[in-house]
Design a protein around this motif. Sequence first.
Motif, short mmCIF file in Angstrom:
data_model
loop_
_atom_site.label_atom_id
_atom_site.label_comp_id
_atom_site.label_asym_id
_atom_site.label_seq_id
_atom_site.Cartn_x
_atom_site.Cartn_y
_atom_site.Cartn_z
N SER A 112 0.81 -1.01 0.08
CA SER A 112 0.05 0.18 0.19
C SER A 112 0.84 1.36 -0.10
N LYS A 113 2.16 1.14 0.12
CA LYS A 113 2.89 2.32 0.09
C LYS A 113 3.41 2.76 -1.43
N GLU A 114 2.84 3.86 -1.78
CA GLU A 114 3.32 4.54 -3.10
C GLU A 114 4.52 5.25 -3.03
N LYS A 120 16.08 12.50 -0.24
CA LYS A 120 16.26 12.11 1.02
C LYS A 120 16.38 10.69 1.36
N ASN A 121 16.72 10.03 2.31
CA ASN A 121 16.62 8.52 2.56
C ASN A 121 15.02 8.18 2.35
N GLY A 122 14.84 7.05 1.66
CA GLY A 122 13.60 6.62 1.58
C GLY A 122 12.85 7.11 0.26
N ALA A 123 13.43 8.16 -0.33
CA ALA A 123 12.70 8.79 -1.28
C ALA A 123 12.27 8.19 -2.59
N GLY A 124 13.01 7.17 -2.77
CA GLY A 124 12.70 6.48 -4.11
C GLY A 124 13.87 6.69 -5.10
N LYS A 125 15.17 6.65 -4.76
CA LYS A 125 15.85 6.76 -5.95
C LYS A 125 16.38 5.52 -6.38
N THR A 126 16.70 4.47 -5.31
CA THR A 126 17.01 3.21 -5.92
C THR A 126 15.97 2.49 -6.47
N THR A 127 14.81 2.72 -5.96
CA THR A 127 13.61 2.06 -6.86
C THR A 127 13.73 2.66 -8.25
N THR A 128 13.72 3.99 -8.27
CA THR A 128 13.88 4.61 -9.79
C THR A 128 14.78 3.74 -10.76
N ASP A 150 24.45 4.36 -7.90
CA ASP A 150 23.65 4.49 -6.95
C ASP A 150 24.17 5.19 -5.59
N GLU A 151 24.26 6.40 -5.04
CA GLU A 151 24.96 6.92 -4.14
C GLU A 151 26.40 6.62 -3.91
N PRO A 152 27.13 6.97 -4.96
CA PRO A 152 28.49 6.27 -5.14
C PRO A 152 29.31 7.02 -4.04
N1 LIG Z 1 11.34 -4.14 -1.71
C1 LIG Z 1 10.59 -3.53 -1.05
N2 LIG Z 1 9.50 -3.73 -0.45
C2 LIG Z 1 8.83 -2.80 0.54
N3 LIG Z 1 9.27 -1.50 0.42
C3 LIG Z 1 10.42 -1.08 -0.06
C4 LIG Z 1 11.14 -2.12 -0.81
N4 LIG Z 1 12.01 -1.41 -1.33
C5 LIG Z 1 12.16 -0.17 -0.89
N5 LIG Z 1 11.20 0.09 -0.35
C6 LIG Z 1 10.60 1.13 0.61
O1 LIG Z 1 10.34 2.17 -0.57
C7 LIG Z 1 10.77 3.51 -0.09
C8 LIG Z 1 11.91 3.82 -1.43
O2 LIG Z 1 13.13 3.26 -1.17
P1 LIG Z 1 14.31 3.59 -1.97
O3 LIG Z 1 15.39 2.52 -1.52
O4 LIG Z 1 13.86 3.42 -3.26
O5 LIG Z 1 14.65 4.83 -1.26
P2 LIG Z 1 16.08 5.44 -1.86
O6 LIG Z 1 15.73 6.99 -2.12
O7 LIG Z 1 16.98 4.81 -2.55
O8 LIG Z 1 16.61 5.78 -0.32
P3 LIG Z 1 18.10 5.70 0.56
O9 LIG Z 1 18.64 7.17 0.36
O10 LIG Z 1 17.86 5.20 1.81
O11 LIG Z 1 18.98 4.79 -0.48
C9 LIG Z 1 11.11 3.50 1.16
O12 LIG Z 1 10.36 3.83 1.95
C10 LIG Z 1 11.55 2.00 1.33
O13 LIG Z 1 11.44 1.34 2.57
#
Ligand SMILES: Nc1ncnc2c1ncn2[C@@H]1O[C@H](COP(=O)(O)OP(=O)(O)OP(=O)(O)O)[C@@H](O)[C@H]1O
Length: 301
Positions: A18-20, A40-48, A161-163
């Motif tokens: 449910s987390k967008e 910032k941490n958790g913004a979604g950079k790695t996801t992107t 990713d965050e080198p």
């Molecule tokens: N596999 C997963 N299952 C559930 N939630 C996830 C998963 N991967 C990431 N998240 C959540 O999605 C959000 C974005 O995560 P992401 O790792 O993309 O952020 P980020 O910008 O890379 O953060 P950081 O600076 O800490 O590396 C965070 O709230 C994280 O907890």
Amino acid sequence: MHSINILSIKNLKKSYGSKEVLKGLNLDIPEHSIFGFAGKNGAGKTTTMKLVLGLLRPDEGEIYVCDKKVSFGQTETNKYIGYLPDVPEFYPFMTSSEYLQFCGELCGMDESSVKARSSELLELVGLAGETHRIGSFSRGMKQRLGIAQALLNSPRLLICDEPTSALDPIGRKEILDILYAARGQTTIFFSTHILSDIERICTNVAFLEEGVIALQGDMSTVRGTYPGNEYIIETVLDGDADKLVKAFPELKAVNRNTLVCQEDNGKLSQVLRYMVDNGIPFYKIEREAPSLEDVFMKVIK
Ligand SMILES: Nc1ncnc2c1ncn2[C@@H]1O[C@H](COP(=O)(O)OP(=O)(O)OP(=O)(O)O)[C@@H](O)[C@H]1O
Ligand SMILES: [Mg+2]
């Protein structure tokens, strides 16, 4: 010259349960840019980044790398990409050149071109002549080797990713210098939460905030979006700064001869008129350029 977008992201959405996390992200990375991806941490950079690599399935939206559409689970577009993950893993028993040799064989490069390319890249990342095994490397050395590995195949897009995140100031500077030096061979897309890293080398920047890009553009445009309204006034003679503060209590004294004036309602002109009328000489009066940090704080307000 018309410049193309090496990476183009359109209306990208991604949720975990449910987390967008991404709520309609749009991003264009021009060829030959050094593109800083801030959030910032958790913004979604790695996801992107994982979505760009086809490692995650998007809920909605499209991604194009070199004008080819990325499909989840397919590696087709990854031939254009070199990738350094946030926590790279290496075989500790190998040396740098053995490792690059191994990676080159994996991606089907022939032996002589791997050799030539490795020595060129080890030179670039400052590991030429390093004969110790990777197991004994510092974090900074591992990141540098990771960049060499990511560049091995001469990718058109380098994604890091965050080198610099786990490194001390010297290690960070080394990585930034290497990325800057690599700009002629590839387009660079790197994430960070350290805005001064972006200020140092980037040509373009995007802020990821609340699942969308809050602001993106080339550095001078982004900085010009929120021009500062602070002026620094540096006086020459002892006592003049005090005189000014007495006349204008809202001026802030930074040190003996330096004041900061907030320009609103013609305040600066009043101060300047007073200086002329009272014969107060100055070394300089200049507008403070906003730091990226200032811009970011304004954008996320
Ligand atoms: N596999 C997963 N299952 C559930 N939630 C996830 C998963 N991967 C990431 N998240 C959540 O999605 C959000 C974005 O995560 P992401 O790792 O993309 O952020 P980020 O910008 O890379 O953060 P950081 O600076 O800490 O590396 C965070 O709230 C994280 O907890
Ligand atoms: Mg991350």
